[in-house]
Design a protein around this motif. Structure first.
Motif, PDB file in Angstrom:
ATOM      1  N   ALA A  45       0.788  -1.271  -0.034  1.00 24.79           N
ATOM      2  CA  ALA A  45       0.057   0.132   0.112  1.00 24.79           C
ATOM      3  C   ALA A  45       1.003   1.447   0.008  1.00 24.79           C
ATOM      4  N   LEU A  76      -5.713   7.340  -2.890  1.00 22.44           N
ATOM      5  CA  LEU A  76      -6.785   7.104  -2.224  1.00 22.44           C
ATOM      6  C   LEU A  76      -6.985   5.700  -1.764  1.00 22.44           C
ATOM      7  N   ALA A  77      -6.919   4.652  -3.000  1.00 22.52           N
ATOM      8  CA  ALA A  77      -7.091   3.493  -2.695  1.00 22.52           C
ATOM      9  C   ALA A  77      -6.051   2.861  -1.844  1.00 22.52           C
ATOM     10  N   CYS A  79      -4.240   4.312   0.405  1.00 29.73           N
ATOM     11  CA  CYS A  79      -4.282   4.715   1.773  1.00 29.73           C
ATOM     12  C   CYS A  79      -5.605   3.683   2.567  1.00 29.73           C
ATOM     13  N   LEU A  80      -6.515   3.426   1.719  1.00 32.12           N
ATOM     14  CA  LEU A  80      -7.639   2.570   2.271  1.00 32.12           C
ATOM     15  C   LEU A  80      -7.228   1.416   2.692  1.00 32.12           C
ATOM     16  N   TRP A  81      -6.584   0.694   1.701  1.00 34.23           N
ATOM     17  CA  TRP A  81      -6.076  -0.614   1.737  1.00 34.23           C
ATOM     18  C   TRP A  81      -5.140  -0.726   2.962  1.00 34.23           C
ATOM     19  N   LEU A  83      -4.906   1.250   5.556  1.00 32.10           N
ATOM     20  CA  LEU A  83      -5.516   1.496   6.649  1.00 32.10           C
ATOM     21  C   LEU A  83      -6.285   0.251   7.040  1.00 32.10           C
ATOM     22  N   SER A  84      -6.843  -0.406   6.346  1.00 34.47           N
ATOM     23  CA  SER A  84      -7.438  -1.536   6.697  1.00 34.47           C
ATOM     24  C   SER A  84      -6.519  -2.696   7.000  1.00 34.47           C
ATOM     25  N   SER A  85      -5.582  -2.832   6.450  1.00 36.19           N
ATOM     26  CA  SER A  85      -4.111  -3.854   6.833  1.00 36.19           C
ATOM     27  C   SER A  85      -3.838  -3.294   8.144  1.00 36.19           C
ATOM     28  N   LYS A  87      -5.227  -1.994  10.645  1.00 31.18           N
ATOM     29  CA  LYS A  87      -6.292  -1.945  11.635  1.00 31.18           C
ATOM     30  C   LYS A  87      -6.278  -3.561  11.876  1.00 31.18           C
ATOM     31  N   ASP A  94     -12.627  -6.485  11.295  1.00 34.56           N
ATOM     32  CA  ASP A  94     -13.637  -6.097  10.289  1.00 34.56           C
ATOM     33  C   ASP A  94     -14.710  -5.626  11.082  1.00 34.56           C
TER      34      ASP A  94
END
Length: 132
Positions: A45, A76-77, A79-81, A83-85, A87, A94
């Motif tokens: 990411a 943006l994609a 960052c989201l990917w 951030l989910s990793s 977390k 989830d």
């Protein structure tokens, strides 16, 4: 809750059958830590984010708006990917549930049940009118 002896034996048999069928895959699964998977995703990411910045800057320099927008979307994609990793790697998962060893906001520190914003506002309203 611990497994019964029968369940433990069944689990051992399944594990032995798995090793017999595909020892390389079973060894890889047994050794690997799930957090290492999420760390790899974080690195990917980060690389995607840097690639997005490069695309955005190239799009600005050569005055190509679609390329700049594409770079922003890639950023943006990524960052989201990432951030989910991050977390998942830190145990947030989830469901959005926080780990039990961390306090849960203001309500968790007080030890009371977690309230919604509207419930807190209504409680303040009632207290204010009861004081009068």
């Amino acid at each position: 809750m611990p497994l019964s002896e029968h369940e433990q034996r069944l689990l051992d048999q399944i594990e032995q059958a798995l090793y017999a069928e595909d020892p390389k895959w079973a060894n890889t699964v047994r050794i690997s830590d799930p957090r290492s998977h999420y760390r790899r995703r974080l690195v990917k990411a980060s690389i995607g984010f840097i690639l997005g910045i490069v695309l955005l800057m190239v799009g600005v320099v050569i005055n190509n708006i679609p390329l700049g927008v594409g770079g922003f979307v890639v950023m943006l994609a990524a960052c989201l990917w990432g951030l989910s990793s991050w977390k998942r790697m830190n145990g947030f998962g989830d469901t959005g549930a926080m780990p039990s060893d961390q306090p849960r906001g203001r309500a968790g520190r007080r030890g009371g049940p977690r309230q919604s914003f509207m419930e807190r506002m209504e409680e303040r309203w009632r207290r204010r009118h009861d004081e009068r």
